[in-house]
Design a protein around this motif. Sequence first.
Motif: not given
Length: 436
Positions: A273-283, A285-289, A292-300, A318-321
């Motif tokens: 099983a794998r779980v997906l989570n959107v990037m949290n605010t702490e992470t 901040e660490v990555f400098g994101i 507004d953009e952090r919800r486009s980054y998903v951790r598996v 997640l990007s838009g095509q």
Amino acid sequence: MAQDMTPDDWEAVWQAQQEAPARDHWSDRHRHMTQLGASLECDGAEVRGAMINNGPLLSINPKPFVYRAPSKLPPREWLYGHHLCRQYASATIAPGGVGKTTLTVTDALAMATGRTLIGLKPHCPLRVWLWNGEDPTVELERRMIAAMEFHGIGPEDVDGRLFIDSGRDMPIKIGQATPAGPMIAEPVVSALIEALRSRKIDVLIVDPFVSVHSMPENDNGAMDAAVKAFALIADRTGCAIDLVHHSRKLNGADADIDAARGGSAIAGAVRAARVLNVMNTETAEVFGISGDERRSYVRVDDAKANLAPASAARWFRLSGQALGNSTDDRPEDFVAVADSWTPPDTFDGITVADLLRVQNAIDQKALRENVQANEWAGYVIGPLLDLDPNDKTDKARIKRMIKTWISTGALKIERVQDGKGHDRPVIAVGEWAVED
């Protein structure tokens, strides 16, 4: 009742058991015994959630273990990283709106082409069937074609290996609630087995799991039977099955293996099983994101890896095509697609010589670790490494560097008295760097 059966009746049942084909071993014992006029009970309650099957019971004969050399054992047939394996059912668990369907569309495309698109490597080009119980067929086409455009994949790259169906056109119900309790529909199981065999499908993706049954999710017996029905299908066809499942409401917490909505049997019955989570605010901040953009980054994350060691977390973005399908009265569609993303390496391009320069620059300067302080060490370190301590992304990177150097002993925290006699922590040199 069973006690009224004659010896000839029991002999007929026994003979039928001996002649039963192997595929009937998953049968509804309750129904068989009822047909014979018997009543099967377990701790006073009728057995529920078993498969409806009109065939006879199969005899149970324990098989003696026969040792063989390890080199003679066939390796597990992993098809997609360590998530999907032949003859097993796996699960993908995530809250709503995270990007489960976007990910599974890209997974299907990666496996059909045999290409590594978002981090996992397919074993080879595979025949993949994506069944979606929520979206209409044309929306599935939009999603798949958008992913193909984004990743530069042409129709010839998936020809004959990709199958897509909508539950609106092809409903599948493997189990349902009945007055007698939750029941698995054997005709649907048989039809799925036949479809997978006839098309030589390697991977079946069911998105979402709740769309293929109408049984109570909180009934562990029902959910165990439903997942094991898919495990049976995987075993009988040699394919791998991914069951995409929602997590319960988490109120901002990250999903894990225990977050699967409904009974715990769902997570317990799958082998990976794998779980997906959107990037949290702490992470972020660490990555400098930005927020507004952090919800486009998903951790598996590997939430359950019964067949292989849990791998490190991986990410997708997640990007838009654009589809270029505008008309005179409608704008073109933009469709979410999944793209592999690797977190920035804090020390990319940083050498031992750079560390030595930093140590020399801050030695005996009584600089602070606290980023809010006017004497923050980052204001000295940043320019040495061509980083702007006032830029949000560079600032976050400098903070990570200082924290890492302190944890490894290259820097350390000492307490000194300031001009007013107040005790305060400052950064000092720990173990000096040595260039080769």
